[in-house]
Design a protein around this motif. Structure first.
Motif, PDB file in Angstrom:
ATOM      1  N   GLU A  38       1.857   4.241  -3.507  1.00 27.02           N
ATOM      2  CA  GLU A  38       1.673   5.696  -3.623  1.00 27.02           C
ATOM      3  C   GLU A  38       0.300   6.055  -4.194  1.00 27.02           C
ATOM      4  N   GLY A  39      -0.737   5.490  -3.591  1.00 26.71           N
ATOM      5  CA  GLY A  39      -2.094   5.862  -3.976  1.00 26.71           C
ATOM      6  C   GLY A  39      -2.746   4.971  -5.008  1.00 26.71           C
ATOM      7  N   TYR A  93       0.823  -1.209   0.000  1.00 26.96           N
ATOM      8  CA  TYR A  93       0.000   0.000   0.000  1.00 26.96           C
ATOM      9  C   TYR A  93       0.858   1.261   0.000  1.00 26.96           C
ATOM     10  N   THR A  94       1.820   1.345   0.926  1.00 26.45           N
ATOM     11  CA  THR A  94       2.603   2.581   1.039  1.00 26.45           C
ATOM     12  C   THR A  94       3.493   2.802  -0.174  1.00 26.45           C
ATOM     13  N   PRO A 102      -6.424   1.467  -2.651  1.00 24.71           N
ATOM     14  CA  PRO A 102      -7.101   2.086  -1.508  1.00 24.71           C
ATOM     15  C   PRO A 102      -6.608   1.472  -0.190  1.00 24.71           C
ATOM     16  N   LEU A 103      -6.590   2.267   0.870  1.00 27.25           N
ATOM     17  CA  LEU A 103      -6.193   1.764   2.179  1.00 27.25           C
ATOM     18  C   LEU A 103      -7.117   0.623   2.613  1.00 27.25           C
ATOM     19  N   ASP A 155       0.079   6.001   8.084  1.00 26.64           N
ATOM     20  CA  ASP A 155      -0.740   4.787   8.061  1.00 26.64           C
ATOM     21  C   ASP A 155      -0.219   3.695   8.974  1.00 26.64           C
ATOM     22  N   SER A 211     -14.289   1.015  -6.481  1.00 28.49           N
ATOM     23  CA  SER A 211     -12.913   0.688  -6.115  1.00 28.49           C
ATOM     24  C   SER A 211     -12.622  -0.806  -6.164  1.00 28.49           C
TER      25      SER A 211
END
Length: 509
Positions: free
Chosen positions: A213-214, A209-210, A217-218, A283, A230
């Motif tokens: 870079e977007g 996730y990190t 979705p989290l 996060d 999504s």
């Protein structure tokens, strides 16, 4: 229609329970790292494991104190060959035999050593190129030593690999291993296939996730429901992926398939979420760690497969028992632990045993889920409406004239609803997220005659009269909770996706 479907599913699970079916062999274990300045004695560590009913552990070395302390406990152990020992073992069959004779043979069968993990992400993180080239010979020499000691049927050998070995994990069906390692991977997979061992994978959606870079979705990384817009779909297989973890595991299966290997199970030897990060790591926090790890544990215990391998359950080792403050790197790298060195849980997790408590309470005394004061009012309203509606929280106490009603105080109303939902469902995977408008706290929000579930001696509906909810008497949220409890007992893996898919439709807010 929904009521009939839920009852049908629950009846099927009950029938499976009564027949004594063992539908899944998956389990949840935990990693025990040693790079901490306050590591407890081995006996104390084992005491924590037994108190928490953790029956599987992974050691990153072959610490004799731990192996002695684990004797006669019934806890199954993965022992590790550190990266800096692989070169010596891979170049000498006698060194491999010596390693087995010192670190395995003297401890079995009293200590249940089930696997030897040779190296850890050695192909992608270790700087010694000579050691990486002798990884498979090291595994072969160790296996020969097990044969000589007549331990080959008790102990298997594998080598944990990083997701960095798979440059692109989505879509899973197109995933392949880094081609520069194909020769080594072919040897490794052939060894696993011949010996019947699992492919060990370190799958960390936090980094997926990190580092994305977007792109993702989290919610996708945290096992949370995704809005329709999504949804993650593999265009080549039309398989829907509800979470990043499943996509990573399937990427490993497809990568093996790309080298013409099949029938090798995936064992996830490291997965978790950091509970603290630096200023640029927002996060990495307690709420996300609780959300991810509780869902990860529930997933392992349900024995579910993945979208492409629905009949193949996945065993998982949570990372990790204690945070390792001596590790180099950012703040997040040092804060993956779920227990303090004295055995106190940093946040509540349930390792495979149903919490025995009254009514709908999970027994999480002193832990509360409340609204975040910084949350947008419109988002709080959505969260409150969902909790009291599809979430089936008991919201009687926040109606006008009731003890927790506060006119024009949306934060207080949402806090009560969020906390009630959380305490009803947390043992079965319910989380304190609500579109990032909620947070976990140990500060009791109870006041006057308004008692929040989680206070010592309280239960989920202890302060209300009538106990009715604003949702239907037997809504999807309650049905899922009861079905999940049965799933934890029966380890049914096929019904999980049915429940999860229905839950996602109801929970999308």
């Amino acid at each position: 229609m929904l009521l009939a479907e839920w009852k049908s599913d629950i009846l099927l699970i009950l029938l499976l329970c009564s027949s004594g079916s063992d539908l899944a062999g998956s389990y949840v274990g935990i990693n025990i790292g040693t790079q901490t300045s306050n590591l407890p004695p081995a006996a104390d560590i084992v005491s924590i494991l037994r108190t928490q009913q953790i029956k599987h552990v992974r050691l990153f070395d072959a610490d004799h104190r731990m192996l002695h302390a684990l004797a006669n406990t019934g806890i199954e152990v993965v022992v590790g060959v550190p990266n800096d020992q692989v070169l010596q073992i891979g170049n000498s069959q006698s060194q491999a035999a010596d390693w087995i004779n010192k670190n395995v043979a003297p401890f079995v069968p009293a200590t249940r050593i089930a696997y030897i993990a040779v190296g850890d992400e050695i192909l992608t993180t270790f700087s010694n190129a000579n050691a990486t080239q002798v990884l498979v010979p090291a595994m072969q020499f160790l296996h020969s030593a097990l044969l000589a000691a007549n331990l080959n049927f008790q102990v298997k050998i594998s080598s944990p690999q990083s997701m960095d070995m798979i440059p692109k994990h989505f879509p899973p069906s197109t995933a392949t291993f880094n081609s520069s390692w194909n020769s080594v991977m072919e040897q490794l997979l052939r060894f696993l296939k011949t010996t019947g061992a699992s492919f060990m994978l370190n799958a960390q959606p936090y980094y997926g996730y990190t580092e994305g870079e977007g792109v993702f979705p989290l919610e996708y990384a945290l096992f949370q429901p995704l809005k329709q817009s999504s949804q993650m779909v593999d265009p080549d297989t039309d398989l829907h992926y509800l979470n990043m973890f499943d996509a990573m595991v399937d990427a490993a299966y497809y990568s093996m398939q790309s080298l013409n290997f099949s029938g090798i199970s995936v064992m996830v030897t490291s997965s978790g979420w950091p509970s603290l990060g630096g200023a640029t790591e927002p996060d990495a926090n307690m709420d996300n760690a609780l959300a991810y790890n509780s869902m990860l544990i529930g997933r392992a215990l349900n024995g579910s497969g993945t979208p492409s391998r629905s009949n193949s359950s996945v065993s998982i080792y949570l990372h990790e028992l204690f945070s390792e403050d001596l590790l180099p790197g950012p703040v997040s790298a040092k804060n993956w632990g779920v227990f303090a060195s004295n055995g106190t849980a940093l946040y509540p997790l349930n390792f495979g045993h149903l919490v025995k408590s009254s009514s709908n309470s999970t027994g999480l005394v002193g832990i509360f889920c409340v609204a975040n004061s910084r949350a947008n009012s419109d988002d709080l309203k959505k969260g409150l409406d969902w909790a009291c509606g599809p979430g089936s929280a008991n919201c009687t106490a926040i109606q006008p004239g009731q003890p927790c009603y506060q006119a024009n105080n949306l934060e207080a109303l949402a806090s009560y609803a969020y906390n009630d939902y959380y305490h009803r469902t947390q043992a079965n995977g319910g989380t304190c997220i609500f579109g990032n408008t909620a947070m976990v706290t140990t500060t009791d929000p109870s006041h006057g005659s308004c008692i929040f579930a989680g206070r010592s001696g309280s239960s989920s509906s202890s302060n209300t009269s009538g106990g009715s909810t604003t949702s239907s008497a037997f809504g999807p949220g309650d049905a899922l909770s009861q079905a999940s409890k049965l799933q934890l007992v029966c380890l049914n893996k096929n019904l999980l996706y049915q429940h999860q898919a229905r839950r996602n439709k109801q929970m999308a807010i």
